[in-house]
Motif scaffolding. Sequence first.
Motif, PDB file in Angstrom:
ATOM      1  N   ALA A   3      -8.340  24.069  24.106  1.00 21.00           N
ATOM      2  CA  ALA A   3      -9.993  23.788  23.839  1.00 21.00           C
ATOM      3  C   ALA A   3     -10.973  25.030  24.117  1.00 21.00           C
ATOM      4  O   ALA A   3     -11.804  25.191  23.323  1.00 21.00           O
ATOM      5  N   LEU A  31     -13.627  19.887  19.335  1.00 25.03           N
ATOM      6  CA  LEU A  31     -12.523  19.979  20.427  1.00 25.03           C
ATOM      7  C   LEU A  31     -11.652  18.656  20.622  1.00 25.03           C
ATOM      8  O   LEU A  31     -10.557  18.859  21.267  1.00 25.03           O
ATOM      9  N   SER A  32     -12.057  17.618  20.075  1.00 30.79           N
ATOM     10  CA  SER A  32     -11.141  16.430  20.247  1.00 30.79           C
ATOM     11  C   SER A  32     -10.239  16.501  19.026  1.00 30.79           C
ATOM     12  O   SER A  32      -9.322  15.525  18.794  1.00 30.79           O
ATOM     13  N   ASP A  70      -8.510  23.524  30.064  1.00 35.90           N
ATOM     14  CA  ASP A  70      -7.739  23.399  28.683  1.00 35.90           C
ATOM     15  C   ASP A  70      -8.019  25.002  28.111  1.00 35.90           C
ATOM     16  O   ASP A  70      -8.869  24.966  27.449  1.00 35.90           O
ATOM     17  N   ALA A 126     -13.833   8.296  19.450  1.00 32.09           N
ATOM     18  CA  ALA A 126     -14.430   8.819  20.589  1.00 32.09           C
ATOM     19  C   ALA A 126     -15.614   9.590  20.573  1.00 32.09           C
ATOM     20  O   ALA A 126     -16.781   9.092  21.289  1.00 32.09           O
ATOM     21  N   VAL A 127     -16.007  10.073  19.380  1.00 32.82           N
ATOM     22  CA  VAL A 127     -17.539  11.003  19.258  1.00 32.82           C
ATOM     23  C   VAL A 127     -18.264   9.780  18.849  1.00 32.82           C
ATOM     24  O   VAL A 127     -19.486   9.787  19.484  1.00 32.82           O
ATOM     25  N   ASP A 183     -11.538  13.279  16.730  1.00 31.28           N
ATOM     26  CA  ASP A 183     -11.165  11.805  17.149  1.00 31.28           C
ATOM     27  C   ASP A 183     -12.827  11.032  16.941  1.00 31.28           C
ATOM     28  O   ASP A 183     -13.592  11.210  17.553  1.00 31.28           O
ATOM     29  N   LYS A 194     -17.930  18.219  19.795  1.00 27.55           N
ATOM     30  CA  LYS A 194     -16.835  17.178  20.348  1.00 27.55           C
ATOM     31  C   LYS A 194     -15.924  16.636  19.197  1.00 27.55           C
ATOM     32  O   LYS A 194     -14.851  16.560  19.540  1.00 27.55           O
ATOM     33  N   ASP A 228     -20.175   8.405  21.943  1.00 25.47           N
ATOM     34  CA  ASP A 228     -21.385   9.087  22.356  1.00 25.47           C
ATOM     35  C   ASP A 228     -22.643   9.123  21.349  1.00 25.47           C
ATOM     36  O   ASP A 228     -23.619   9.141  21.985  1.00 25.47           O
TER      37      ASP A 228
END
Length: 204
Positions: free
Chosen positions: A181, A108-109, A178, A115-116, A112, A105, A119
Amino acid sequence: MIFPSQKKNNRTVRVLKTPKIDSSVRKVFIPKSVAQCLIDLKADQDEIKEVLGNEYQDYNLLMATTFGLPIGDSYLRTKMQEIIDALGLPDVVFHSLRHTSVTYKLKLSGGDIKAVQGDSGHAQADMVTEVYGHILDEDRKKNAQLIEDAFYKKENLNPDMKRPDTGKKKIEVPDGIDAEALMKVLNNPEMAAMLAGLAKGVTV
């Protein structure tokens, strides 16, 4: 809720209760493919309930044994090991899936962290950077190489310019995927090995 013991003369019981830490109660966004797996699992479970009738102990658990009781950690370890052995995957423990999830994550982000963190459940963002900082360092090294190529070697000065064709085999990416990604995932050696192992177990 205290679940009944699954073995005779066993005083150990499983308990379902609210987590002590507020950050442990969180909303996690899952891919559509995972959601569909859960829907299919629920449909199979409903069929089992209908067949077993009163013998099914319904505690409103999606992840449950055939008779509705919570799944034990030993069962998870056994099933995971069976998959690892069958597909020739790296020998890891169940908790490694958490680290793998955070790792991909982050990559791929584009790093970020906030955001991770939402989760992963880490209370502070710096916990993510301390544990997974080496992953971000890899991307920073790549950025340094891109600067070297663009400004010092005078290659790809225009960010919109495509990389030169290296003769490698091209693949068409389906609509809705994507591409950038996807390439990040495929370029990761660990993920490539995992996909190769999964491919061995797929029959056409």
